[in-house]
Write an enzyme that holds these catalytic residues in place. Structure first.
Site, PDB file in Angstrom:
ATOM      1  N   LYS A  54      41.544  35.739  39.027  1.00 27.48           N
ATOM      2  CA  LYS A  54      40.462  35.019  38.332  1.00 27.48           C
ATOM      3  C   LYS A  54      40.335  35.520  36.896  1.00 27.48           C
ATOM      4  O   LYS A  54      40.164  34.736  35.962  1.00 27.48           O
ATOM      5  CB  LYS A  54      39.133  35.196  39.087  1.00 27.48           C
ATOM      6  CG  LYS A  54      39.113  34.436  40.399  1.00 27.48           C
ATOM      7  CD  LYS A  54      37.931  34.814  41.292  1.00 27.48           C
ATOM      8  CE  LYS A  54      38.080  34.098  42.638  1.00 27.48           C
ATOM      9  NZ  LYS A  54      37.077  34.484  43.632  1.00 27.48           N
ATOM     10  N   GLN A  98      32.225  38.511  44.058  1.00 23.30           N
ATOM     11  CA  GLN A  98      33.329  38.335  45.016  1.00 23.30           C
ATOM     12  C   GLN A  98      32.837  38.661  46.429  1.00 23.30           C
ATOM     13  O   GLN A  98      32.328  39.759  46.676  1.00 23.30           O
ATOM     14  CB  GLN A  98      34.509  39.234  44.624  1.00 23.30           C
ATOM     15  CG  GLN A  98      35.732  39.055  45.499  1.00 23.30           C
ATOM     16  CD  GLN A  98      36.379  37.674  45.357  1.00 23.30           C
ATOM     17  OE1 GLN A  98      36.452  37.111  44.264  1.00 23.30           O
ATOM     18  NE2 GLN A  98      36.829  37.111  46.459  1.00 23.30           N
ATOM     19  N   ASP A 121      30.202  29.812  41.180  1.00 26.31           N
ATOM     20  CA  ASP A 121      30.727  29.658  42.533  1.00 26.31           C
ATOM     21  C   ASP A 121      29.992  28.527  43.267  1.00 26.31           C
ATOM     22  O   ASP A 121      30.428  28.091  44.329  1.00 26.31           O
ATOM     23  CB  ASP A 121      30.517  30.962  43.321  1.00 26.31           C
ATOM     24  CG  ASP A 121      31.820  31.507  43.878  1.00 26.31           C
ATOM     25  OD1 ASP A 121      32.845  30.823  43.730  1.00 26.31           O
ATOM     26  OD2 ASP A 121      31.802  32.600  44.462  1.00 26.31           O
TER      27      ASP A 121
END
Ligand code: ADP
Length: 286
Positions: A54, A98, A121
């Site tokens: 990422k 994460q 997200d």
């Protein structure tokens, strides 16, 4: 094999190139380059790989890396304080915690510290609620990637029978809502569905996100259907998905492979979300 294969690697590359162009335009226009804060707690090797990718792809797209790494034994209050600091930092356009986090942490409470406009997200309660109500907001990356693949291959959604296997907050639920927003007739299957294959056979568009290797075989697919496989499993014979690719390829019309299908789309859509967030924060929303 009769099915055409969906090339997720190529579509993801195009999305990343579009994002890089968008970032360059934002900066050329007097704006600020988007900043992405990936937050990794602990040293899980798989999570480390995801976060590294990422970070690499976001900087390749011209974004600024605000990565933070917390020790595995960090306390809840300390982790929340870091997220609050990133939330308040105007250089940070997007925050990605994460998951999964170490078991002693309350990850829902951590995600709740991320303001909706930086929730790249798309997993915060507010963004999930906006999606459920059919209102604009940041969408979860994997579901957004599924929709982008369907659009790139011009799969007809309005009026189509769509079946989603799985109802997780991360994939199944949001995919079903996105398909509904596009006027598909949507059925969601889950672990208590009585006859999975029978329901799946109705589908013009079948999206499988159950986390069970080769759950869906040829008997569950209508001839000519579009099948999107979100699963990923590492077996002795390499990577495979929730769909039995070789068998289903004889029946389906269009099919995602694993790897090289949905997988590469997730990070691409994260970058797209981060650009969208940065634009909105800089008063340049579309
Ligand atoms: P993901 O992250 O891919 O969404 P999860 O493991 O979080 O996967 O969720 C799995 C989902 O798959 C759950 O909603 C569950 O109900 C569904 N599921 C599990 N087993 C079956 C099954 N045999 N048939 C249909 N759905 C299933």
């Amino acid at each position: 094999m009769t099915a055409r294969t969906i090339d997720g690697t190529a579509v993801a590359r195009r999305v990343r190139e579009d994002v890089a162009r968008g970032v360059a335009e934002l900066v050329a226009d007097g704006g600020t380059a988007p900043g992405l804060a990936t937050v990794l707690v602990g040293d899980d090797p798989a999570s480390e790989v995801y976060v590294r990718n990422k970070r690499r792809l976001s900087t390749e797209a011209g974004m600024v890396d605000h990565h933070r790494h917390l020790p595995a034994d960090v306390g809840q209050a300390e982790a929340e304080a870091l997220l609050d600091e990133l939330a308040a930092d105007p250089a940070v356009s997007g925050i990605l915690l994460q998951l999964p986090t170490p078991k002693h942490l309350d990850s829902d409470a951590l995600v709740a510290r991320i303001p909706a406009e930086k929730d790249v997200d798309g997993l915060s309660t507010l963004n999930a609620g906006l999606l459920a109500q059919g209102r604009p907001g940041l969408r979860p990356c994997t579901p957004a990637g599924v929709m982008r693949l369907l659009d790139e291959y011009e799969v007809e959604l309005a009026g189509a029978e769509a079946v989603v296997v799985g109802r997780s907050a991360l994939v199944g639920r949001p995919v079903a809502q996105l398909l509904l927003a596009r006027n598909a007739t949507v059925t969601t299957c889950h672990s208590r569905t009585r006859d999975l294959a029978e329901v799946c056979r109705r589908a013009d568009v079948l999206v499988v996100a159950a986390g069970i290797p080769r759950l869906v075989g040829a008997d569950a697919v209508k001839p000519g259907a579009t099948v999107v496989d979100v699963g990923i499993h590492r077996g002795e014979d390499g990577l495979h998905g929730d769909v039995d690719f070789a068998a289903v390829a004889e029946v389906a019309g269009l099919l995602t492979p694993v790897p090289g299908g949905v997988g590469p789309m997730t990070i691409a859509m994260l970058l797209a979300n981060t650009l969208t967030a940065a634009r909105a924060q800089q008063g340049r929303g579309t």
